[in-house]
Design an enzyme around this catalytic site. Sequence first.
Site, PDB file in Angstrom:
ATOM      1  N   ASP A 177      29.662 -24.737  11.831  1.00  0.00           N
ATOM      2  CA  ASP A 177      30.969 -24.611  11.185  1.00  0.00           C
ATOM      3  C   ASP A 177      32.010 -23.910  12.048  1.00  0.00           C
ATOM      4  O   ASP A 177      33.034 -23.442  11.553  1.00  0.00           O
ATOM      5  CB  ASP A 177      30.826 -23.874   9.851  1.00  0.00           C
ATOM      6  CG  ASP A 177      30.304 -22.455  10.020  1.00  0.00           C
ATOM      7  OD1 ASP A 177      29.854 -22.103  11.127  1.00  0.00           O
ATOM      8  OD2 ASP A 177      30.338 -21.691   9.029  1.00  0.00           O
ATOM      9  N   GLU A 178      31.757 -23.856  13.353  1.00  0.00           N
ATOM     10  CA  GLU A 178      32.631 -23.067  14.224  1.00  0.00           C
ATOM     11  C   GLU A 178      32.874 -23.811  15.545  1.00  0.00           C
ATOM     12  O   GLU A 178      31.935 -24.293  16.177  1.00  0.00           O
ATOM     13  CB  GLU A 178      31.966 -21.717  14.493  1.00  0.00           C
ATOM     14  CG  GLU A 178      32.786 -20.740  15.269  1.00  0.00           C
ATOM     15  CD  GLU A 178      32.042 -19.423  15.477  1.00  0.00           C
ATOM     16  OE1 GLU A 178      32.713 -18.433  15.793  1.00  0.00           O
ATOM     17  OE2 GLU A 178      30.803 -19.396  15.345  1.00  0.00           O
TER      18      GLU A 178
END
Length: 423
Positions: A146-147
């Site tokens: 998610d990054e």
Amino acid sequence: MKIHIDIDCFFVSATRILHPELEHKAVAIGGRSDTKIFNKDAKNQTVNFENSGSFVPTFYKAYETKDDDIAAFKDEDGRVRGILTTSSYEARAYGIKTAMTIREALQLCPSLIIKAPNMTLYQELSHKLHEFLASRIPLIEQASIDEFYGDVSGWIHDDEIPQFIDNLRDEIKKEIHLPVSIGAARTRYIAKLATTYAKPFGCKTIYAFEEDTFINPIKVEDFAGIGRSMKQKLHAVQIKTLGDLKKRRGTIESWGPYAIELYKRVNGESDAAIQTQRRRKSIGISRTFDAIFDRIEIKRRVHILARHLSYAIYKLGVIPTVYHLSIAYDMNQKSHKNISLAELFTEKKFDDLCMRLFNEADTQKRLQIIRLSITCSSFTRDSKKELSLIGFEDDKQMNKLTIQTQRLREKYGIDAIKFASEL
């Protein structure tokens, strides 16, 4: 400048795409260690290499359970088990945090909606976002599921950065239906810090002339790379903010290379290039379960973990040279054993090695075991180690058998062929 993109409450946000009725409600995603791989009729396991990490397992079920509420986290006795992998901002308002037990969270917020994880959905959305970002930014690095980091130097003028990341955030929400927050700064480390203060669904640009004003009041523990032990060490010498840290260069540098690099990152003197391709340097498997004293059952579980990890190692196409096995007991006791071995990898040899490591690591034989972990690292492609020629011809023959087994598992599943000792 560098930009940092982080999906807000990713697992919850992904779930809300499937269930729009959960918008603006206190929602959390639960998680339990997948002990079902130890069942004798276990099947439908799949392996994920690209985005494994905290709360994102390397091994998980290829299909998703239909139980997507609190019932999925109750054991045979009706007890609620498991922890939270993430929660919505509405849930956090009640004091609910990541890694909190589900039972504790429900005490704080009885109306909390618990959903089971959907790893297949998370991977699909993460891939979709990666492809979208790659079409908008010349250099993009995926740091986790998610990054992301991006380098827009020479692509977007510094004066246009705020508008660019605002538009990017809105495009992502429109096209992929995921809320993200974005930070921008001259280094990736400060950009990541900016993202933290942009959340939720915000954007923040920190220009070089603004860095001191922005950074100095922030608590040291809010900077990536400063964990509990470093925080305690800093607090012990009255360094509580990043501004305090920047004033104490001599003190920090006296603590060694890691502290020197940390100081440079905080001070904006150190940065790292965007890596569009990341090569895995290690792979492991671990499971936590209810306390077990029976060593025969524990050894059966070591065989199962070894089989799964062997499958992943062959799928990666690497040869590890460092092997590590750790045990967690009840009574908060731990033990581990590791070995370096530069030999051709085969499943049978690896299984024997894991059993040997377990027998040597199991030093608290009067205690029950609650966790097993096996990790393989220092692959030959990175370590440059040469393989031993002792027994090499026998290993080659065994390797052929392992390859045939691997092909059957690729076709019919990891559980299609098992060790007799697992049954």
